[in-house]
Design an enzyme around this catalytic site. Structure first.
Site, PDB file in Angstrom:
ATOM      1  N   GLU A 114      21.407  61.021  37.732  1.00 47.66           N
ATOM      2  CA  GLU A 114      21.744  62.339  38.257  1.00 47.66           C
ATOM      3  C   GLU A 114      22.240  63.235  37.119  1.00 47.66           C
ATOM      4  O   GLU A 114      22.030  64.444  37.122  1.00 47.66           O
ATOM      5  CB  GLU A 114      22.811  62.214  39.347  1.00 47.66           C
ATOM      6  CG  GLU A 114      22.915  63.453  40.212  1.00 47.66           C
ATOM      7  CD  GLU A 114      23.750  63.201  41.459  1.00 47.66           C
ATOM      8  OE1 GLU A 114      23.298  62.429  42.322  1.00 47.66           O
ATOM      9  OE2 GLU A 114      24.837  63.767  41.560  1.00 47.66           O
ATOM     10  N   LYS A 161      33.639  66.578  48.379  1.00 47.88           N
ATOM     11  CA  LYS A 161      34.093  67.644  47.482  1.00 47.88           C
ATOM     12  C   LYS A 161      33.892  69.015  48.145  1.00 47.88           C
ATOM     13  O   LYS A 161      34.789  69.827  48.201  1.00 47.88           O
ATOM     14  CB  LYS A 161      33.306  67.545  46.169  1.00 47.88           C
ATOM     15  CG  LYS A 161      33.677  68.570  45.135  1.00 47.88           C
ATOM     16  CD  LYS A 161      32.930  68.280  43.834  1.00 47.88           C
ATOM     17  CE  LYS A 161      32.936  69.503  42.934  1.00 47.88           C
ATOM     18  NZ  LYS A 161      32.240  69.282  41.678  1.00 47.88           N
ATOM     19  N   LYS A 195      19.737  68.670  49.870  1.00 47.61           N
ATOM     20  CA  LYS A 195      20.672  69.146  50.890  1.00 47.61           C
ATOM     21  C   LYS A 195      20.067  70.323  51.658  1.00 47.61           C
ATOM     22  O   LYS A 195      20.180  70.414  52.873  1.00 47.61           O
ATOM     23  CB  LYS A 195      21.999  69.552  50.241  1.00 47.61           C
ATOM     24  CG  LYS A 195      22.799  68.358  49.710  1.00 47.61           C
ATOM     25  CD  LYS A 195      24.160  68.765  49.185  1.00 47.61           C
ATOM     26  CE  LYS A 195      24.939  67.561  48.705  1.00 47.61           C
ATOM     27  NZ  LYS A 195      26.299  67.848  48.263  1.00 47.61           N
ATOM     28  N   GLY A 224      31.046  65.233  41.223  1.00 48.08           N
ATOM     29  CA  GLY A 224      31.057  64.190  42.259  1.00 48.08           C
ATOM     30  C   GLY A 224      30.966  62.786  41.676  1.00 48.08           C
ATOM     31  O   GLY A 224      31.767  61.904  41.998  1.00 48.08           O
ATOM     32  N   ARG A 225      29.992  62.574  40.803  1.00 51.61           N
ATOM     33  CA  ARG A 225      29.790  61.217  40.254  1.00 51.61           C
ATOM     34  C   ARG A 225      30.840  60.830  39.227  1.00 51.61           C
ATOM     35  O   ARG A 225      30.832  59.705  38.721  1.00 51.61           O
ATOM     36  CB  ARG A 225      28.368  61.092  39.677  1.00 51.61           C
ATOM     37  CG  ARG A 225      28.033  62.128  38.620  1.00 51.61           C
ATOM     38  CD  ARG A 225      26.525  62.259  38.458  1.00 51.61           C
ATOM     39  NE  ARG A 225      26.133  63.362  37.595  1.00 51.61           N
ATOM     40  CZ  ARG A 225      25.989  64.628  37.993  1.00 51.61           C
ATOM     41  NH1 ARG A 225      26.256  64.936  39.248  1.00 51.61           N
ATOM     42  NH2 ARG A 225      25.608  65.556  37.158  1.00 51.61           N
ATOM     43  N   GLU A 245      25.370  64.751  55.834  1.00 54.31           N
ATOM     44  CA  GLU A 245      25.573  63.363  56.268  1.00 54.31           C
ATOM     45  C   GLU A 245      27.046  63.085  56.543  1.00 54.31           C
ATOM     46  O   GLU A 245      27.415  62.473  57.549  1.00 54.31           O
ATOM     47  CB  GLU A 245      25.090  62.384  55.188  1.00 54.31           C
ATOM     48  CG  GLU A 245      23.609  62.397  54.914  1.00 54.31           C
ATOM     49  CD  GLU A 245      23.221  63.342  53.793  1.00 54.31           C
ATOM     50  OE1 GLU A 245      23.875  64.405  53.620  1.00 54.31           O
ATOM     51  OE2 GLU A 245      22.252  63.041  53.089  1.00 54.31           O
ATOM     52  N   HIS A 291      15.731  35.059  39.330  1.00 54.84           N
ATOM     53  CA  HIS A 291      14.762  34.467  40.251  1.00 54.84           C
ATOM     54  C   HIS A 291      13.900  35.542  40.912  1.00 54.84           C
ATOM     55  O   HIS A 291      13.196  35.259  41.872  1.00 54.84           O
ATOM     56  CB  HIS A 291      15.486  33.629  41.307  1.00 54.84           C
ATOM     57  CG  HIS A 291      16.245  32.499  40.681  1.00 54.84           C
ATOM     58  ND1 HIS A 291      15.724  31.246  40.540  1.00 54.84           N
ATOM     59  CD2 HIS A 291      17.470  32.471  40.090  1.00 54.84           C
ATOM     60  CE1 HIS A 291      16.597  30.470  39.921  1.00 54.84           C
ATOM     61  NE2 HIS A 291      17.662  31.197  39.636  1.00 54.84           N
TER      62      HIS A 291
HETATM   63  C1  G6Q Z   1      27.474  63.909  42.511  1.00 56.47           C
HETATM   64  C2  G6Q Z   1      26.590  64.676  43.356  1.00 56.47           C
HETATM   65  C3  G6Q Z   1      26.426  64.160  44.746  1.00 56.47           C
HETATM   66  C4  G6Q Z   1      27.622  64.429  45.639  1.00 56.47           C
HETATM   67  C5  G6Q Z   1      27.226  64.176  47.092  1.00 56.47           C
HETATM   68  C6  G6Q Z   1      28.365  64.399  48.037  1.00 56.47           C
HETATM   69  O1  G6Q Z   1      27.724  64.190  41.364  1.00 56.47           O
HETATM   70  O2  G6Q Z   1      26.931  66.008  43.338  1.00 56.47           O
HETATM   71  O3  G6Q Z   1      26.132  62.794  44.772  1.00 56.47           O
HETATM   72  O4  G6Q Z   1      28.704  63.645  45.269  1.00 56.47           O
HETATM   73  O5  G6Q Z   1      26.157  64.984  47.420  1.00 56.47           O
HETATM   74  O6  G6Q Z   1      28.862  65.693  47.940  1.00 56.47           O
HETATM   75  P1  G6Q Z   1      30.224  66.081  48.593  1.00 56.47           P
HETATM   76  O7  G6Q Z   1      31.309  65.279  47.949  1.00 56.47           O
HETATM   77  O8  G6Q Z   1      30.393  67.547  48.351  1.00 56.47           O
HETATM   78  O9  G6Q Z   1      30.117  65.740  50.044  1.00 56.47           O
END
Ligand code: G6Q
Length: 548
Positions: free
Chosen positions: A354, A206, A513, A268-269, A212, A385
């Protein structure tokens, strides 16, 4: 005192808890034979059975009052209409608009976002078709056989979970891979099995600033160039970006033509429904991706219209709050009895924890009650199990969601009947338990001495009265998956309304981050930093000393 504590119905719920805390679910069934009809809901092909929970009419009518006192309907409409309910980031929350096929406009700052959404959906559909039809080929003229989604968190978990869940719908012979971790083994293992001539890299971020993802994307690009004669022009054919940040996408070297946009009002989620879902569409086809969106939309409509006891997401949230805040439940287990839903608990972990792992109210008051429980789980029957012992006989109170499909896409003799009988048996056993007397009776029948009977019986007895919500569906179709995800999304929204928190920011993730950025340069230094504590300095030194 927090606002919630001053609300009369919240106080009444405390009394209600005291009055009902010793009631046994199996007795509630004896008292009311219509309990299943009353406390179960069918939405499309999904049946939600809430009846094996520690609730009754009076408790639910008190929750009904709570929702009225919290102006719940107004808040629900505010989300769907695009009001800026994410108040700490001053953003609308419109994942529901991404699956809005009603033709109704949705406005953000006076602009109908449905036009932008439909443009991007159109662009995605065209792209997906061009890959599947072979119109778009790799640089050497070969068809694409693999996609590698590089993203993390919300830009990974949703599509990775959905591709696993919808594997039986995969067509066009495309393999989907997901790389998220900055641990180099993640990308290295993927690059070992893909062919640069036939692989499409999808950089999903996003913000396009996530450490990463950027690191993995750079490594993927470097690998790709090294394998393809260092020709930068090939990048355009093999790298696409899903992002809100055109500038950063351009900087990375991806042509904005190959960028699929989404917007800051998509969390994001909650982004699986946006361009972030393109890997799902590439894997299972556009028709199935659209079916996923339509399944979610059906749940949206249900959520907007149904009254509490007939409203699946509201019931899920009500139970979660009831158990977290009154029964002191610290966690909630999610057990899908379905091979393809093995990533579903991980996806829900992010969605719920989150969103609602917060300690301050929307207006900045420190909260004096619990918010999100810990979400955890694993596919059944494997889970039986490992940790089911704790669910049955442990000292913690843990409500369980059990999910299962009636039909299996890979039927083999009686496998499915065996799987399904475990679903039924577990929810029954968690409720019924086994009394000390019954345990003794069983041991006597087996011919044990009185001494052994008395010694063993407590170990073989089960308290029972453990609540389960069973969610059954005819088959795990794209529509069903869409509806299930949307049900949990709305559950989280309703919880947030009761707990008076902003479910749509994630400052705890932002902290991670920032820290990652600060520590990275230090890993190259052997000198300790006087400002850091002894432990942190020692860990940095250990790393520096031992690295090869
Ligand atoms: C989701 C969070 C988080 C995010 C990641 C990746 O709601 O904000 O999990 O999706 O940190 O972020 P980017 O999509 O900006 O790389």
């Amino acid at each position: 005192m927090s606002r919630l504590q001053t609300i009369e119905s919240w106080q009444n719920l405390k009394n209600r808890y005291e009055e009902t805390k010793n009631l046994h679910i199996k007795d509630l069934f004896s008292i009311d034979p219509n309990r299943f009809e009353k406390y179960s809901v069918e939405v499309g092909d999904i049946l939600f059975d809430f009846s094996k929970n520690r609730i009754d009419d009076k408790t639910l009518s008190t929750f009904q009052e709570l929702y009225a006192q919290l102006n719940f309907r107004k808040k629900l409409n505010a989300m769907f209409k695009g009001e800026k309910i994410n108040n700490t980031e001053r953003r609308s929350v419109l994942h529901t608009a991404l699956r809005n096929f009603t033709g109704e406009p949705v406005y953000v700052d006076g602009v109908n976002v449905m036009n932008q959404i439909s443009d991007v959906l159109h662009q995605m559909k065209k792209f997906v078709h061009s890959i599947h039809s072979g119109e778009k080929l790799g640089f050497s003229g070969k068809r694409f056989t693999d996609i590698v989604n590089i993203g993390i968190g919300g830009s990974d978990l949703g599509p990775a979970m959905a591709c696993a869940a919808l594997k039986p719908y995969a067509k066009y012979g495309i393999q989907a891979h997901f790389v998220s971790n900055v641990d180099s083994s993640d990308i290295a293992e993927t690059l070992k099995i893909v062919d640069p001539e036939t692989t499409l890299f999808i950089i999903a971020s996003k913000t396009f600033t996530t450490q990463e993802t950027n690191r993995n994307a750079v490594s993927a690009r470097k690998w790709f160039l090294s394998k393809t004669g260092d020709n930068q022009e090939h990048i355009a054919k093999h790298f696409i970006a899903l992002s809100t940040n055109e500038l950063a996408v351009r900087d990375f070297g991806i042509d904005p033509e190959n960028m699929f946009e989404f917007w800051n009002w998509v969390g994001g989620r909650y982004s699986i429904w946006s361009a972030i879902g393109i890997s799902i569409a590439l894997f299972v086809g556009w028709d199935n991706f659209e079916a996923l969106l339509k399944g979610a939309q059906a749940m949206d409509e249900h959520f907007r219209e149904a009254d509490l006891t007939q409203n699946a997401p509201m019931m899920m949230a009500t139970l979660s709050v009831w158990y977290s805040n009154f029964f002191n439940a610290h966690s909630q287990a999610i057990i899908p009895y379905n091979y393809y839903l093995n990533r579903f608990p991980a996806f829900l972990q992010q969605l719920e924890m989150e969103s609602n792992g917060k300690s301050y109210s929307k207006t900045g008051t420190k909260l004096d009650y619990y918010t999100a429980p810990v979400i955890w789980g694993e596919a059944g029957t494997n889970a039986q199990h490992s940790f089911f012992q704790l669910l049955h006989q442990g000292s913690r109170f843990i409500p369980v969601d059990i999910l299962a499909a009636v039909n299996n896409p890979n039927p083999i003799e009686n496998h499915q009947a065996m799987l399904f009988s475990n679903v039924i048996a577990q929810s029954e056993a968690l409720m019924n338990g086994k009394s000390l007397d019954d345990a003794k009776r069983e041991l006597r029948i087996n011919g044990l001495s009185d001494e052994d009977v008395n010694f063993l019986a407590p170990h073989k007895s089960f308290e029972g009265n453990k609540p389960t919500t069973t969610i059954l569906f005819k088959s795990l179709t794209p529509e069903v998956l869409g509806s299930l995800i949307a049900a949990y999304e709305h559950k989280v929204f309703v919880q947030g309304i009761i707990w008076d928190i902003n479910s749509f920011d994630q400052w705890g993730v932002e902290l991670g981050k920032q820290l990652a950025g600060q520590i990275l340069p230090k890993l190259n230094l052997l000198d300790v930093e006087p400002d850091r504590d002894a432990s942190t300095n020692a860990l940095i030194k250990y790393y520096n000393y031992h690295k090869k």
